[in-house]
Design a protein around this motif. Sequence first.
Motif, short mmCIF file in Angstrom:
data_model
loop_
_atom_site.label_atom_id
_atom_site.label_comp_id
_atom_site.label_asym_id
_atom_site.label_seq_id
_atom_site.Cartn_x
_atom_site.Cartn_y
_atom_site.Cartn_z
N SER A 53 8.83 -26.90 16.76
CA SER A 53 9.84 -26.21 15.95
C SER A 53 9.43 -26.26 14.50
O SER A 53 8.79 -27.22 14.04
N GLN A 54 9.82 -25.24 13.75
CA GLN A 54 9.55 -25.24 12.31
C GLN A 54 10.40 -26.26 11.56
O GLN A 54 10.21 -26.46 10.36
N VAL A 55 11.30 -26.93 12.26
CA VAL A 55 12.09 -27.98 11.63
C VAL A 55 11.18 -29.09 11.08
O VAL A 55 11.56 -29.80 10.15
N VAL A 56 9.96 -29.22 11.64
CA VAL A 56 9.06 -30.28 11.17
C VAL A 56 8.53 -30.00 9.77
O VAL A 56 7.95 -30.90 9.14
N PHE A 57 8.71 -28.79 9.27
CA PHE A 57 8.15 -28.43 7.97
C PHE A 57 9.12 -28.64 6.81
O PHE A 57 8.71 -28.54 5.65
N ALA A 58 10.39 -28.93 7.11
CA ALA A 58 11.36 -29.10 6.03
C ALA A 58 12.58 -29.86 6.55
O ALA A 58 12.94 -29.72 7.73
N PRO A 59 13.24 -30.64 5.72
CA PRO A 59 14.46 -31.33 6.15
C PRO A 59 15.65 -30.38 6.16
O PRO A 59 15.82 -29.57 5.25
N PHE A 60 16.47 -30.49 7.20
CA PHE A 60 17.69 -29.70 7.31
C PHE A 60 18.90 -30.63 7.45
O PHE A 60 18.77 -31.76 7.94
N ALA A 61 20.06 -30.14 7.03
CA ALA A 61 21.28 -30.92 7.14
C ALA A 61 21.58 -31.24 8.61
O ALA A 61 21.44 -30.38 9.47
#
Length: 262
Positions: free
Chosen positions: A143-151
Motif C-alpha cells: 500500500s502507498q500508506v508506507v510512503f507517508a503517515p496518515f491519521a
Amino acid sequence: MHSQYNRKPIIWITGASSGIGKALLEFYAKNHHDWQIIASARNLNLVQSEFADYSNISFIPIDVSNEDTLSDAAEQIQQRFHYISHVIVNAGVCEYSDQLPLDMQTLDDVMQVNFYGAVKTINAAIPLLKSSPIQRQIVGVNSQVVFAPFARAEFYGASKAAFDYFLKSLRVDLTHHQIDVNTIYPGFVKTPLTDKNTFDMPFMVEADKAARLMAAAIASNKRHYVFPKSLYATLWLSRIMPKTWQKIVSQDSSNPAEHSQA
C-alpha cells in the motif's frame, strides 16, 4: 508431473473473494485461458458461484491467520498441480486506531493478517515455487500508506511497513533460488472496503483498472510498482514539508468504519 500442467503458469491468489483479489481473479480467468488459477479466501461461496463456468479456476479456502489452513491448501495444491509459478499475496485487513490508549487487540488482529498472515502464505508457497519448471514469482500487494503517515493508520501502516521490509530482505535471500520477489503499492482502489471510508480518497482507481495495471507489472516482473503515480507524487509532500503534511492529515477527524478482506 501431469502433462497437462507441465510448464503451464499456475497462479495462486489470496484474498480472492472481493476487491482487488476478485478483480485479479477475473482478469486472469478471462485473459489467460491457458493459465491455472487458484483462488483462496476465507469465504469463497459467492465468488465460487460467480465463476463456476471457468474451468481454469480452482477454489481452496484459507484463513491466512491460521497456519494449518495454509498448510492444508499447500498440500492440496501440491497433490493436484505439483507446483505454482506465481503467488499474489493480497489478503489483508484495515482497521483504524480510534481511541487512546491504543487497543492492542486491534493491533494484534491487523498484524496477524497483514504481516504474519502474509509471511505464512509466502512460507507455504516457497516449496511449490521451488518446484516450478517456469518463472517463479512472489508478488506482495502492499500500500502507498508506507510512503507517508496518515491519521489513525498506525496499525495498518505499521503492518504494511513491516511487510514491505520483509519483502525487500526476502528478495535478497531468494535470488539464489531463482525466485523473484515483487512489491505492488496501490493507492485508493474502489472496492466494497473503501466504500466504507468516510474521508477523502484522491485519485481513486476502479478495481478492474487496478487489476489490469497490476497484471501488466507482474508480467513485466517489475521489482516495485506504484500506482497511481499522481497519489505517489502527492505523498512526497510528507517528506519535503512534514509539518504541512501533518496539519493536512490531522484535520480528518471522522470515524472510519472498520473493514477487512481475506
